[in-house]
Write an enzyme that holds these catalytic residues in place. Structure first.
Site, PDB file in Angstrom:
ATOM      1  N   ASP A 126      -3.895  61.833  98.768  1.00 18.90           N
ATOM      2  CA  ASP A 126      -3.624  63.267  98.797  1.00 18.90           C
ATOM      3  C   ASP A 126      -4.822  63.957  99.436  1.00 18.90           C
ATOM      4  OD1 ASP A 126      -1.102  63.191  97.524  1.00 18.90           O
ATOM      5  OD2 ASP A 126      -2.046  63.118  95.550  1.00 18.90           O
ATOM      6  N   ASP A 140       4.608  64.961 100.459  1.00 24.17           N
ATOM      7  CA  ASP A 140       5.081  65.733  99.305  1.00 24.17           C
ATOM      8  C   ASP A 140       5.742  67.035  99.770  1.00 24.17           C
ATOM      9  OD1 ASP A 140       3.912  63.763  97.713  1.00 24.17           O
ATOM     10  OD2 ASP A 140       2.075  64.926  97.411  1.00 24.17           O
TER      11      ASP A 140
END
Length: 171
Positions: A126, A140
């Site tokens: 991330d 995402d």
């Protein structure tokens, strides 16, 4: 000119959605690699005044749920979910309007990107941080935007029927 069969008519949209999903997958994986290369050891610049580039690794799924489970369980479960999404996409794409097809490509592309990333080392990379929301990645965002487009399409058109099936064979 030869007549087009229903099966042949659905082939082009299916391959288009799969090509779009593949492009989104490749884009996310490339950005994850770039983030790992450029952001190791600290934060990066702020983007648009809201997002900060910050490298983190998520061993769980959304919001780090299941982070304490063995990685192989997370990979297996997300793999099964991704296969189900791919099967749903393949079956419904021919009868899904364009906006819904874009949504299907986003969900499938994001799911594949996170599955591939997790399969490599047991975690998802991330790199987008807001300060008020958990750190996330482009995959995402593809999944969330794709899901919203699918819901909007279903609200306007109704849920897509699987191709090649009579929607109500009992009538």
């Amino acid at each position: 000119m030869t007549p087009t069969t229903p099966a042949a008519a659905g082939t082009l949209p299916r391959w288009g959605v799969l090509a779009a999903a593949s492009a989104l997958t490749a884009t996310d994986l490339a950005l994850k690699a770039l983030a790992e290369h450029r952001l190791t050891g600290g934060s990066g610049p702020h983007l648009l005044g809201v997002l900060e580039l910050r490298l983190t690794y998520n061993p769980g799924v959304a919001f780090s749920l299941g982070a304490t489970l063995p990685a192989w369980i997370i990979v297996a479960v997300t793999g099964l979910i991704t296969v189900a999404v791919a099967a749903y996409t393949w079956r419904t794409t021919p009868t899904t309007p364009l906006l819904g097809r874009i949504g299907l490509a986003g969900v499938l592309g994001g799911a594949l990107a996170n599955l591939i990333d997790r399969g490599l080392d047991g975690v998802v990379t991330d790199y987008l941080h807001t300060g008020w929301w958990p750190t996330f990645n482009l995959a995402d965002a593809f999944i969330v935007v794709g899901a919203v487009l699918i819901v909007l399409t279903a609200a306007r058109q109704g849920a897509p029927e699987p191709s090649g099936k009579d929607p109500a064979p009992w009538t």
